[in-house]
Scaffold this active site. Structure first.
Site, mmCIF file in Angstrom:
data_model
loop_
_atom_site.group_PDB
_atom_site.id
_atom_site.type_symbol
_atom_site.label_atom_id
_atom_site.label_comp_id
_atom_site.label_asym_id
_atom_site.label_seq_id
_atom_site.Cartn_x
_atom_site.Cartn_y
_atom_site.Cartn_z
ATOM 1 N N GLU A 173 17.005 -61.609 74.856
ATOM 2 C CA GLU A 173 17.306 -62.494 73.523
ATOM 3 C C GLU A 173 16.700 -62.489 72.461
ATOM 4 O O GLU A 173 16.546 -63.592 71.843
ATOM 5 C CB GLU A 173 17.517 -63.815 74.497
ATOM 6 N N GLU B 238 24.034 -63.507 81.236
ATOM 7 C CA GLU B 238 23.564 -64.800 81.844
ATOM 8 C C GLU B 238 24.774 -65.738 81.774
ATOM 9 O O GLU B 238 25.279 -66.315 80.581
ATOM 10 C CB GLU B 238 22.473 -65.465 81.287
#
Length: 777
Positions: A182, A256
């Site tokens: 991320e 995710e």
């Protein structure tokens, strides 16, 4: 002849045994439209679980549960700090044996997606970074800082030694490997991401490499030589549209997908709606989109491994239950059953769902008392001397507590003590008596000291909680980070010098040695260790009820269970059966604030959502009457329906205060909800929210759910401001006024709607910006 025939049979049998055990080499590639397993289209149904959050003895059970839920893959973070607790001292044994975890996954019919870091986040201490990196004062994490890259490369080379042989190309279960994590929410240096990618290639990884980010962050670190997946907690269609805009071909995958959320101390336990989750998983399956459920099984951040968010500073609970389909103790839930039923309709040819494994034994333990005490101040180590206090990393301390001691001159008046800064929870003592506490969560580093006619000894005892694991405040050094001053009427009068520093290191794997325990009846309001024993006839899982204790840590038979804090929401601690033994077991508790009763018992069910906190501040009073009659809005607009992030840009305006006047909602209900707000500068970058303060919210729901207005800047997209609905439902307009702490140049606004429901999502609104406060509040 008989002997010769027997010899041939033996040789053939041995060859057959080796043939059975030789790995089957498969292929996994990324096609223009699908993942291809052995050249056939393949949809990845993955779920996240972390081997460090599960006792090694239970790895197989949890992996069997994942398979029984209908997963064909598990996704696993590695945490660098668990494998290199000291520089160059690598550990891949016991609960850190990631290769063993991957082999068991393969034995249970699961593939593996590996996420080795070097940065992980995951609500884990320091996001997975080793603490000792912070000893370098000019360190710049997640950049091309030479020292950081040198250490990250060393770590990734060791990861390659352990796991490159377990790639699918070598007969192992590893399908893909993630590069960093991320990064688009942190930076935009694609050359840095390229360095990490190259290290993984050099470490021997030849399976597809990929990067993950949220829909609005992906553009910040997109590279053509990395496959991209998108992370989201709801509304897959626009998230995949954002992915497709950047990546024109290739399969769609959610890296995710959140079925719940993590818990922070002092905040309610989070849950996720099963019906919504099944609906969105079905949408993905119907569109041949792959996904990884984060978390399929959360487990526990044992010992001192839990992390924190900032700003504001919010340390996370040791329970990482996450409201995941598989509970903290490995039990199936109603969410598990609903997902299993859904997945049964989408199995690959020849795939069969196995039976659900039996639950591991669960026991209760009758209440028992911890009868021995070892006060921390009776067991201090040899002191270090220092002119000015330093953070604990500069004293070569990884985790635990630290005490700073100096002498104060006599003072006939009360003075304020200001500590710049406390990281994280400080107990202040004068001549051995507790004067008060400073809690970093409350962003207040000052406490008043009473007058004293003689020279007095000042002790500042600090517990370091988890280091920040996400965002720009990740360089989170512990203890006292700058200086300590005395103030009179708000003005500094003296910087305190000449300190004795006592380091009190603590470990996740062992409790402190050499403590002087006694059965004396000592004061319980100062930091102390407590010891007791309890007997079990048969071992099994249980949940230790620590609700009568204050704040601290627990070890059983030398194993660190994690942190507790009576403010909640968790009031129990998961104790795995394999860590117990038949007969007597030893428990040691460090309680920093002191227990009400020195009693513990073992329950068969966890207590995850009981808060004991002062009533939440309501951001409006009867005397406040917001007056906008003479104000001119900067603009009046209508937001689009949906849950995606929406941005508005405007001419630069100098301001310190802003106000939302919300006129209507998308569903025409009486509510207003908002998950996150950001202000932007002229370059479109987010302004810091560290000093933000809610000055006024006309309505907040504080009983039916956590609808506090401060949720709009808490970094958690699953929390939100919600106007009242339980006992009353005031109608529009609704108002939210925020002080950003100082005058800044503002040129844009980002708004994230409530993610889990359309209720209260803003439609029509007016937006005001001012240098001076709004009238009436």
């Amino acid at each position: 002849m008989t002997k010769r025939i027997l010899s041939v049979v033996v040789v053939l049998t041995i060859l057959g045994m080796f043939s059975c055990k030789s790995p089957k080499h498969e292929t996994f590639t990324i096609g223009d439209e699908s993942f291809l397993l052995n050249d056939q289209p393949y949809v990845i149904r993955s779920g996240e679980m972390h081997f460090m959050r599960i006792p090694e003895q239970y790895w197989r059970h949890r992996l069997k549960m994942a398979k029984a839920m209908g997963l064909n893959t598990v996704c696993a973070y590695m945490f660098w700090n668990a494998h290199e607790e000291r520089p160059d001292d690598f550990n891949f044994s016991g609960n850190r044996d990631v290769a063993k975890f991957c082999r068991i996954a393969q034995e249970e019919g699961l593939y593996v997606i590996l996420r080795p870091g070097p940065y992980s986040c995951a609500e884990w201490e320091f996001g997975g970074f080793p603490w000792w990196l912070l000893k370098k004062e000019d360190l710049k994490l997640r950049t091309r800082d030479p020292y950081y890259l040198e250490r990250a490369k060393k770590y990734l080379m060791e990861v390659g030694k352990q796991l490159a042989p377990l790639q699918i190309t070598n007969g192992g279960p590893i399908l893909m490997v993630q590069v960093e994590n991320e990064y688009g929410s942190y930076g935009s240096d694609t050359l840095y991401i390229g360095e990490v990618r190259d290290y993984l290639l050099e470490a021997g990884f030849e399976v597809p490499l990929f990067a993950c980010d949220g829909p609005s962050q992906m553009k910040n670190d997109k590279r053509s030589d990395l496959f991209s997946v998108v992370n989201f907690g709801g509304n897959p269609e626009p998230a995949f549209a954002a992915l497709r805009k950047l990546q024109k071909k290739g399969p769609l995958m959610c890296g995710e997908y959140y079925p719940g959320w993590f818990d922070s101390w002092g905040k309610p336990h989070h849950t996720g709606n099963s019906e919504k989750i099944v609906e969105e998983l079905k949408w993905m399956l119907d569109h041949d989109a792959s996904f990884s459920i984060y978390m399929a099984h959360g487990g526990t951040s044992f010992g001192l491994w839990s992390g924190a968010n900032a700003p504001p500073f919010l340390p996370q609970c040791s329970s990482y239950d996450y409201d995941a389909p598989i509970s903290e103790a490995g039990w199936e839930t109603s969410k598990f059953e609903a997902i299993r039923e859904l997945f049964s309709n989408y199995l690959q040819p020849g795939e069969v769902l196995p039976d659900i494994p039996e639950k591991n034994p669960v026991i209760s333990i009758p209440a028992f008392e911890l009868t021995e005490i070892a006060p921390v101040f009776d067991n201090l180590p040899e002191a270090k001397t220092d002119e000015s206090p330093k953070n604990m990393e500069l004293y070569d301390q990884a985790y635990g507590c630290i005490n700073y001691r100096t002498k104060l001159k006599p003072s006939a008046t009360a003075l304020d003590l200001r500590i710049d800064e406390v990281h994280d929870f400080a107990v202040i003592m004068l001549d051995g008596k507790k004067t008060g506490i400073i809690d970093r969560r409350k962003t207040n580093n000052t406490i008043q000291l009473p007058p004293h006619s003689k020279e007095a000894v000042l002790d500042i005892f600090i517990e370091a909680m988890g280091r920040v694991n996400y965002g720009g405040y990740i360089h989170d050094r512990k203890g006292i980070t700058k200086k300590v001053e005395l103030l009179e009427n708000g003005t500094p009068v003296e910087e305190l010098k000449n300190w004795l520093v006592y380091t009190i290191p603590l470990s996740s794997d062992t409790f402190p040695a050499g403590l002087g325990f006694s059965k004396e009846n000592k004061s319980r309001d100062l930091p102390s260790f407590y010891r007791g024993t309890f007997n079990v006839e048969k071992t099994g899982d249980c949940f230790l009820d620590v609700s009568s204790w204050g704040k601290g840590l627990v070890w059983v038979n030398g194993k660190g269970l994690g942190r507790f804090w009576n403010i909640g929401p968790t009031q129990t601690m998961y104790l795995p059966g394999p860590w117990l033994k038949e007969g007597d077991n030893e428990i040691i508790i460090l309680d920093i604030s002191g227990p009400e009763k020195q009693v513990v018992k073992g329950l068969k069910q966890p207590v995850l959502n009981v808060l004991h906190v002062p009533k939440v501040v309501i951001h409006h009073t009867k005397t406040q009457k917001l007056d906008l009659s003479n104000e001119r809005p900067l603009f009046e607009m209508t937001y689009k329906p949906g849950k995606e992030l929406q941005a508005i840009h405007f001419t630069k305006t100098e301001a310190r205060y802003f106000c939302f006047e919300i006129l209507s909602s998308q569903r025409d209900d009486p509510f207003a909800t908002m998950a996150e707000i950001y202000l932007l500068n002229e370059q479109g970058k987010k302004l810091s929210r560290k000093k933000w303060k809610v000055l006024f919210a006309d309505s907040e729901e504080l009983e039916g759910n956590d609808g506090n207005a401060t949720n709009v800047f808490d970094l958690q997209p699953t929390t939100f401001w919600h106007t009242e609905w339980m006992n009353s439902a005031p109608k529009h307009p609704h108002y939210l006024v925020i002080d950003i702490g100082e005058t800044q140049a503002v040129a844009g606004l980002e708004y994230l709607p409530r993610q889990d429901s359309p209720n209260g999502r803003i439609k029509d609104f007016r937006f005001y910006l001012k240098k001076t406060p709004f009238k009436g509040i």
